[in-house]
Design an enzyme around this catalytic site. Structure first.
Site, PDB file in Angstrom:
ATOM      1  N   GLU A   1       0.947  -2.904  -5.275  1.00  0.00           N
ATOM      2  CA  GLU A   1       0.482  -1.637  -4.825  1.00  0.00           C
ATOM      3  C   GLU A   1       1.612  -0.668  -4.302  1.00  0.00           C
ATOM      4  O   GLU A   1       1.558  -0.222  -3.371  1.00  0.00           O
ATOM      5  CB  GLU A   1      -0.531  -1.467  -3.936  1.00  0.00           C
TER       6      GLU A   1
ATOM      7  N   ASN B   1      -7.384  -9.512  -4.539  1.00  0.00           N
ATOM      8  CA  ASN B   1      -8.836  -8.889  -4.328  1.00  0.00           C
ATOM      9  C   ASN B   1      -9.993  -9.562  -4.172  1.00  0.00           C
ATOM     10  O   ASN B   1     -10.960  -9.413  -4.857  1.00  0.00           O
ATOM     11  CB  ASN B   1      -8.792  -7.463  -5.176  1.00  0.00           C
TER      12      ASN B   1
ATOM     13  N   HIS C   1      -2.458  -4.696   4.468  1.00  0.00           N
ATOM     14  CA  HIS C   1      -2.298  -6.027   4.422  1.00  0.00           C
ATOM     15  C   HIS C   1      -0.757  -6.552   5.104  1.00  0.00           C
ATOM     16  O   HIS C   1      -0.257  -5.812   5.649  1.00  0.00           O
ATOM     17  CB  HIS C   1      -1.915  -6.484   3.036  1.00  0.00           C
TER      18      HIS C   1
ATOM     19  N   ASN D   1       0.792  -1.278  -0.051  1.00  0.00           N
ATOM     20  CA  ASN D   1       0.045   0.105   0.017  1.00  0.00           C
ATOM     21  C   ASN D   1       0.844   1.303  -0.187  1.00  0.00           C
ATOM     22  O   ASN D   1       0.677   2.023   0.959  1.00  0.00           O
ATOM     23  CB  ASN D   1      -1.015  -0.047   1.315  1.00  0.00           C
TER      24      ASN D   1
ATOM     25  N   ASP E   1      -1.958  -9.841  -4.355  1.00  0.00           N
ATOM     26  CA  ASP E   1      -3.236  -9.503  -3.806  1.00  0.00           C
ATOM     27  C   ASP E   1      -4.332  -9.782  -4.914  1.00  0.00           C
ATOM     28  O   ASP E   1      -4.249  -9.157  -6.046  1.00  0.00           O
ATOM     29  CB  ASP E   1      -3.168  -7.930  -3.662  1.00  0.00           C
TER      30      ASP E   1
END
Length: 276
Positions: free
Chosen positions: A35, A173, A268, A9, A171
């Site tokens: 990310e 999602n 995360h 992130n 990830d």
């Protein structure tokens, strides 16, 4: 071989939270990030080319679940980034202690423009760092998400057909099953748990690929992402949306697949795959 995957992130944000000393002490051979939200030229030299843990000997490190490396000599890490054209958005990266034979993106402009995939090739092993799109509410990017899912499935099949084993980490999602989130009923119409997303995971894991964590662990309450709101992480109100999947033929080489919940720095936590 140890492969860690982590949605950070924002790599520049996590750098301020001891990412580099964690990387140098985590004991992994390959670290896949998602990310990253930055282009390589925006990163510090330490992020682009981590080399030694010596300067961090007196710094507090993340309480990682991985054991520290035993060797004291300086480490050389190779780093590779695929960034989004849009500033401060998406992006993937791979750090590795062994120089790969080659590096490539997914090869589909619609997804490469968002830096969704970085692939490192090591002989007959392809390690894929993937950041699956968020379908957004109410499914505004669901078509884009499903197109990405189809493209990554096609790429994995192509690699296996060429004689490679694959580790698709990142990830996704997607929380696959009710066991993979705290409130499945309440989230059936929410991004990440939409019927179409879960159906793709059903398809993917029924057509040649295995979710390594769930193959080894059937316990509930195992999550990799928590909202920053309402102390969700402290209460373990989370979702498991980060995965290491492998082609079925490679499954016998999987020694362990674990969640490193104690590692802080992002919404995360990292996940670890150990291979024999």
């Amino acid at each position: 071989m140890k492969i860690v995957s982590w949605n950070v992130n924002g790599i520049r944000a996590v750098e301020k939270k001891d990412f580099v000393p964690w990387l140098l002490s985590c004991g992994a051979d390959v670290v896949c990030l998602q990310e990253t939200k930055a282009r390589p030229e925006q990163l510090s030299e330490e992020l682009r080319s981590p080399r030694s843990a010596e300067k961090y000997e007196d710094e507090p490190l993340f309480s990682a679940a991985l054991s520290k490396t035993e060797e004291a000599e300086p480490q050389q890490w190779y780093s590779y980034f695929y960034s989004a054209q849009k500033a401060g958005y998406s992006g993937t990266a791979i750090y590795t202690r062994t120089e790969p034979d080659s590096i490539e993106p997914l090869g589909v402009p619609a997804f490469d423009d968002e830096g969704r995939v970085t692939i490192a090739h090591f002989k007959d092993l392809a390690v894929i760092s993937a950041y699956f799109p968020n379908s957004q509410g109410p499914g505004l990017r669901l078509d884009y998400k499903l197109a990405f899912c189809d493209a990554i499935y096609k790429k994995c099949n192509e690699l296996v057909a060429q004689g490679n084993n694959i580790v698709l980490c990142g990830d996704y999602n997607i929380a696959h099953k009710p066991i993979d989130l705290v409130h499945p009923k309440a989230n059936e119409k929410n991004a990440g748990y939409l019927p179409e997303e879960r159906a793709w995971m059903d398809f993917f894991t029924a057509h040649g690929f295995t979710d390594t964590f769930r193959n080894l662990c059937a316990e509930p309450g195992q999550y990799t992402w928590w909202s920053y709101r309402q102390h969700a992480r402290e209460k373990n109100v989370g979702w498991r949306i980060d995965y290491h999947c492998v082609n079925n033929g490679f499954l016998p080489h999987v020694k362990a697949s674990t969640i490193l919940r104690d590692v802080q720095g992002s919404d995360h936590c990292p996940i670890l795959l150990e291979l024999e």
